[in-house]
Design an enzyme around this catalytic site. Structure first.
Site, short mmCIF file in Angstrom:
data_model
loop_
_atom_site.label_atom_id
_atom_site.label_comp_id
_atom_site.label_asym_id
_atom_site.label_seq_id
_atom_site.Cartn_x
_atom_site.Cartn_y
_atom_site.Cartn_z
N HIS A 61 6.27 6.84 2.78
CA HIS A 61 5.87 6.08 1.90
C HIS A 61 6.65 4.78 1.42
O HIS A 61 6.41 3.78 1.04
CB HIS A 61 4.97 6.75 0.56
CG HIS A 61 4.44 6.10 -0.37
ND1 HIS A 61 3.02 5.69 -0.33
CD2 HIS A 61 4.87 5.57 -1.50
CE1 HIS A 61 2.72 5.03 -1.18
NE2 HIS A 61 3.84 4.84 -2.16
N HIS A 110 -3.11 4.44 -3.41
CA HIS A 110 -2.71 5.85 -4.19
C HIS A 110 -3.68 6.91 -3.62
O HIS A 110 -4.33 7.35 -4.30
CB HIS A 110 -3.01 5.76 -5.59
CG HIS A 110 -1.61 6.12 -6.32
ND1 HIS A 110 -1.73 7.02 -7.36
CD2 HIS A 110 -0.52 6.02 -6.07
CE1 HIS A 110 -0.45 7.23 -7.85
NE2 HIS A 110 0.42 6.74 -7.00
#
Length: 755
Positions: A61, A110
């Protein structure tokens, strides 16, 4: 486990003297070769605190380790743009929109947190992207939310969707930011992996741009905002860097908890310290928390940094140094401030009731050094943490099933045999979850707070006023079609771009720049990496032709459960500019007698179409053909026609084809339409084709000659296909649907599913 001042610490000195001590590198998501590389970089084993920092910063990420080699194309192929002020590499891109104004915008994901804890996952996704915009020196002015969920009637969708929508609305509404656009798409492929992407846009003057760097020896490092807690430890950084596995324990503790009221104070406080020129560099605390903020600020600066971690204000005094460094608690920022300006900085923070603490300073060395009650627990070259992580050239290969999927042409599907079947299928599409009205969702968002929203959902693009006196404004749209990208990821990424580009142009705005959120499955699967490689190549190639640089964005990988990956879903946001928002073009048909023109060429293109999906449950064939030059021409026509007052309404053609676009414009404006296919085009293809580079426009009779002359002069296909008239949608000679029936069908679906 807590670490008190008297408890034994894993210090740098201790690490150097205990090279064989066991460390939980695998539990923190590192691979053996990555752990070995850390030892090589440091010349010893890492301390526990250093291991924590490297683990979150080298996660998929944060480091983009599987995608970097492909993302470089966005720089290598970037078109020249005089409007681009800040590009890839900063917290958000910045574009010149004229009159001394600059706009910054960025989209992020998200996804994983929002599946685990829908409300907080979505809320903190909004909070995080807003802080990226603040950190650039801009005032946030709006949010967009592209969303993907599993099947609309699946029980788990009823768990996830309401929570996500409430989280976006709750956080954005409390901040006083309008949520003005986005999408909602349902598909079984997202069942265990919903996509919650969030875009924020902010505005500033050119001279107000701020960058993330720690420069100036002796300058102070100030952490301000909320206290640091145990929520979100390893949240976005680690949670989003592996696939879901139903056998693993709950990851709820890894999801951050947001406080929008604290964020509102943080926004106003930050803008005031900017206005007084108190900040040298600034960084928001998002994924990887303090590990990211300290290492990135130091790496981008001209020296080193010393941090006293025990000065960090805590919500939970039992947190260990490792936990403090990994915590992703929300509503926090890190600023670099000259010593003589610290007192004033702290005064402004106190005024806004924002906790602010000097936790360190810029040094004349080249190391990031972190201490805990006087003991050194971190001594690293900051760039090795922030920027020089592993880079993988993952193997990729076109999957064996791709040819078979593309060979399954929808031409074999049964088509409606007459007017009654055409009518039924028009209504079936209009009421299907993906084509139905999304007002059940968008009505939970405040779209008009701040008073500068000119157009908002369900318009093609959202339009915001930037300057009240001159009318200067911007338009934004996000788009993506995973079904197209599944059929052909190269073309699918381009189709996402051109739809957003077309949506912006339909409002009358000139497209300027792009941000993207690339949502894919596991990079360890060669088929997924092939999809990713093709999509990035397609997007970079198309941006070069259209002259719209990618200013930044996000990559979200590991969106799969077990072996089941989502459709490749590149979501693209396009920003455009209008010289005067008073000349924007809405989608609604509001006046009787307007002439309807179809712009562009219509072909029998149904691969990945809404018709094939809704009527037949089919996905196969090739997606619509991309013609970038035709897209550019169409945009020029739409912008010129809007600017010169030649059209009263415009709606791009995409999912569902012409009939879906006309139905939406009729319902939006409360007026009916009578349609006639142009010569040589059968009613079915006329209604449902999803050929690209097309739009339907409503032209006043007084402007028809001027409009058609402009189209002819530019070689833009334009066919008169009907008129705005009456209280029904009619395909002459085939069917009539009363507007009341069309509206009821279009608007009842989501309330019935989720209301």
């Amino acid at each position: 486990m807590s670490t008190s001042p008297t408890r034994h610490l894993d210090t740098v000195k201790h690490a150097a003297g205990s090279p064989d001590a066991a460390q939980p590198w695998a539990e923190l998501g590192l691979k053996r070769e990555e752990y070995d590389r850390i030892r090589e970089v440091l010349g010893r084993r890492p301390t526990g605190a250093e291991l924590a920092m490297y683990s979150v910063m080298w996660s998929e990420h944060c480091s983009y380790k599987s995608s970097k080699v492909h993302l470089r194309q966005f720089g290598d192929k970037a078109p020249h743009s005089d409007a681009l002020l800040v590009g890839i590499g900063e917290q958000a891109g910045v574009v010149d929109v004229g009159q001394g104004y600059a706009v910054t915008f960025k989209i992020e994901s998200h996804n994983h947190p929002s599946y685990v804890e829908p409300y907080q996952g979505a809320a903190t996704g909004v909070g995080g992207i807003v802080r990226d915009i603040i950190a650039m020196g801009a005032r946030p002015i709006a949010v967009l939310d592209p969303l993907r969920f599993g099947a609309a009637d699946h029980p788990d969708t009823r768990r996830v969707l309401p929570g996500v929508v409430a989280g976006i609305g709750g956080y954005g509404n409390c901040l006083g930011l309008p949520t003005i656009g986005g999408e909602v798409v349902f598909d079984p492929c997202y069942q265990g992996n919903p996509l919650v992407n969030a875009l924020c846009v902010g505005v500033m003057r050119h001279e107000d741009i701020h960058l993330a760097k720690a420069s100036g020896v002796g300058n102070k490092v100030i952490l301000y905002g909320a206290r640091t807690g145990g929520d979100g430890i390893g949240g976005a950084s680690i949670l989003a860097s592996e696939t879901f596995d139903a056998a693993k324990p709950s990851k709820r503790p890894a999801v951050q908890v947001g406080d929008p009221f604290q964020e509102k104070l943080l926004i106003e406080c930050t803008l005031e310290v900017f206005a007084e020129g108190l900040v040298v560099g600034i960084q928001d605390l998002g994924a990887a928390g303090l590990s990211c903020a300290t290492s990135e600020l130091a790496s981008a600066g001209s020296g080193g940094m010393r941090v006293d971690l025990d000065r960090v204000p805590l919500r939970d005094p039992s947190l260990s140094p490792e936990e403090i460094l990994m915590s992703e608690s929300q509503e926090r920022m890190c600023a670099v401030v000259e010593p003589g300006k610290v007192e004033r900085f702290l005064e402004i923070c106190a005024k806004w009731d924002v906790i602010a603490t000097v936790i360190g300073e810029v040094t004349d060395g080249e190391r990031l050094e972190i201490f805990w009650h006087g003991e050194q627990i971190v001594d690293v070259p900051p760039r090795t943490v922030a920027h020089d992580g592993p880079v993988y050239e993952r193997p990729f290969a076109r999957p064996g099933w791709q040819d078979e999927l593309q060979a399954d042409d929808p031409a074999r599907l049964a088509r409606p045999s007459g007017g009654a079947e055409l009518r039924a299928q028009v209504l079936r599409l209009a009421g299907s979850p993906n084509q139905a009205a999304k007002s059940w969702i968008t009505d939970q968002y405040d779209r008009y707070v701040l008073g500068n929203t000119v157009l908002a959902q369900p318009e093609d693009g959202a339009v915001l006023r930037i300057d009240e006196e001159t009318g200067l404004g911007i338009a934004l749209a996000t788009d993506g079609n995973g079904r197209y990208a599944k059929l052909d990821p190269y073309a699918g990424a381009q189709l996402a771009l051109v739809e957003a580009y077309r949506n912006v142009a339909a409002t009358g705005a000139r497209p300027l720049a792009v941000t993207d959120c690339l949502n894919f499955g596991s990079p360890e699967d060669p088929a997924v990496m092939w999809q990713f490689a093709e999509a990035t190549r397609g997007l970079a190639d198309a941006c070069r032709v259209l002259g719209t640089p990618v200013t930044g964005g996000n990559v979200s990988l590991y969106n799969q459960t077990g072996e089941a990956a989502i459709h490749p879903t590149p979501v693209v946001g396009v920003l455009g500019v209008l010289d005067d928002v008073a000349r924007r073009t809405p989608m609604a048909f509001r006046e009787e007698g307007l002439l309807l023109y179809l712009l562009g060429e219509t072909r029998a293109e149904f691969g990945g179409s809404a018709w094939a999906d809704v009527v037949h449950g089919h996905l196969g064939g090739l997606p619509p053909r991309v013609d970038l030059e035709r897209e550019r021409l169409l945009a020029e026509i739409l912008v010129a026609a809007s600017r010169d007052g030649m059209i009263d309404a415009a709606h791009d053609l995409s999912d569902g084809g012409l009939v879906q676009a006309v139905a939406e414009s009729c319902v939006r404006g409360g007026r009916g339409a009578r349609l006639v296919p142009p010569d040589g085009l059968d009613p079915f293809t006329f209604l449902f084709s999803e050929s690209t580079a097309r739009a339907v426009v409503a032209v006043p009779r007084s402007e028809e000659l001027r409009f058609t002359d402009m189209c002819a002069a530019r070689n833009q296909p334009a066919a008169r296909i009907g008129v705005v008239d009456g209280d029904a949608l009619e395909l002459q000679g085939h069917f009539t649907i009363p507007l009341a029936e069309l509206r009821e069908t279009h608007e009842r679906t989501l309330p019935a599913l989720f209301g």
